[in-house]
Motif scaffolding. Structure first.
Motif, short mmCIF file in Angstrom:
data_model
loop_
_atom_site.label_atom_id
_atom_site.label_comp_id
_atom_site.label_asym_id
_atom_site.label_seq_id
_atom_site.Cartn_x
_atom_site.Cartn_y
_atom_site.Cartn_z
N ASP A 85 -37.96 42.15 31.33
CA ASP A 85 -38.66 42.14 30.03
C ASP A 85 -37.75 41.53 28.96
O ASP A 85 -37.25 42.22 28.09
N MET A 86 -37.54 40.22 29.04
CA MET A 86 -36.59 39.54 28.15
C MET A 86 -37.05 39.53 26.70
O MET A 86 -36.25 39.51 25.78
N GLU A 87 -38.36 39.58 26.50
CA GLU A 87 -38.87 39.59 25.13
C GLU A 87 -38.42 40.87 24.42
O GLU A 87 -37.96 40.84 23.27
N SER A 88 -38.51 42.01 25.12
CA SER A 88 -38.07 43.28 24.55
C SER A 88 -36.56 43.29 24.34
O SER A 88 -36.07 43.80 23.33
N VAL A 89 -35.82 42.72 25.30
CA VAL A 89 -34.36 42.66 25.18
C VAL A 89 -33.97 41.89 23.93
O VAL A 89 -33.14 42.34 23.13
N THR A 90 -34.59 40.75 23.70
CA THR A 90 -34.32 39.94 22.51
C THR A 90 -34.64 40.71 21.24
O THR A 90 -33.86 40.71 20.27
N ALA A 91 -35.77 41.42 21.27
CA ALA A 91 -36.20 42.18 20.08
C ALA A 91 -35.21 43.29 19.75
O ALA A 91 -34.82 43.46 18.59
N VAL A 92 -34.77 44.06 20.77
CA VAL A 92 -33.87 45.18 20.48
C VAL A 92 -32.49 44.70 20.04
O VAL A 92 -31.85 45.33 19.18
N LEU A 93 -32.02 43.61 20.60
CA LEU A 93 -30.71 43.08 20.19
C LEU A 93 -30.78 42.56 18.76
O LEU A 93 -29.85 42.72 17.98
N ARG A 94 -31.92 41.96 18.41
CA ARG A 94 -32.10 41.47 17.05
C ARG A 94 -32.14 42.62 16.05
O ARG A 94 -31.68 42.49 14.92
N GLU A 95 -32.65 43.76 16.47
CA GLU A 95 -32.73 44.94 15.59
C GLU A 95 -31.44 45.75 15.55
O GLU A 95 -31.37 46.76 14.87
N GLY A 96 -30.42 45.32 16.29
CA GLY A 96 -29.11 45.98 16.19
C GLY A 96 -28.77 46.95 17.30
O GLY A 96 -27.88 47.79 17.13
N ALA A 97 -29.46 46.85 18.44
CA ALA A 97 -29.12 47.72 19.58
C ALA A 97 -27.69 47.43 20.02
O ALA A 97 -27.23 46.28 20.02
#
Length: 201
Positions: A85-97
């Motif tokens: 689920d690369m879309e979710s991975v990109t989203a969480v990293l962008r949000e500061g995970a």
């Protein structure tokens, strides 16, 4: 650092298995079966380390991540995502995970992600302490500079007063010398007049 960890997942069996595994590694585990409950616990317990599933009904992992980072930007959040689920991975990293791990969860991967998060927390604490030390040193130097400036102003004022007094003393001395000279003339004049009076008598 204290090893307290908030574990958020809507699947009870995952919470139990991960809780047992992480407790064996020395972590004090606090669990929540929803994002909403997890956020309540996070605010109350003031935790620095959170592991959350991304796919949950209601408040999902991305909302948990955003809220945690709003409440405490220094807290570290490890997000559990679905495999591929690369879309979710990109989203969480962008949000500061801090990190992400994929399902099925491998204990080694989770522990490694937690160690990296702990290291980031330790580094942030060290930077904060170093910055605080620098700010204190700057404040101390500023105080010393202000005191030195005050002392310099006092000395300059004293020097100015000294110069003024010296100038006045010189001026008064000149006046006194002139008066002394005039007094001598007056005395000589009086003496001559007195002598003349004596001779005339």
């Amino acid at each position: 650092m204290e090893k307290r960890l908030l574990l958020i997942d809507d699947e009870r069996p995952i919470l139990e298995v991960l809780g047992i595994s992480l407790a064996a590694e020395g972590y004090e585990i606090i669990t929540a079966e929803s994002g909403y409950l997890g956020l309540e616990i996070f605010e109350r317990e003031k935790l620095k380390l959170v592991v959350t599933d991304i796919k949950m009904p209601g408040t999902d992992g991305i909302e948990v991540l955003k809220r945690v980072k709003t409440l405490d930007p220094e807290a570290k959040v490890v997000v559990i995502t679905g495999h591929g689920d690369m879309e979710s991975v990109t989203a969480v990293l962008r949000e500061g995970a801090s990190d992400f791990i994929t399902k099925p969860i491998k204990e080694e991967a989770l522990l490694l992600a937690l160690k990296r998060a702990e290291r980031k927390i330790e580094m942030a604490d060290l930077i904060k302490q170093y910055t605080l030390g620098l700010e204190e040193k700057v404040a101390q130097c500023k105080r010393e500079l202000e005191l030195a400036q005050e002392e310099l102003l006092k000395r300059e004022r004293l020097a100015t007063i000294g110069e003024t007094v010296a100038g006045l003393a010189h001026y008064i001395k000149n006046i006194l010398n002139a008066l002394k000279g005039e007094a001598c003339k007056v005395n000589r004049g009086l003496a001559k007049s007195y002598s003349r009076l004596l001779v005339e008598r």
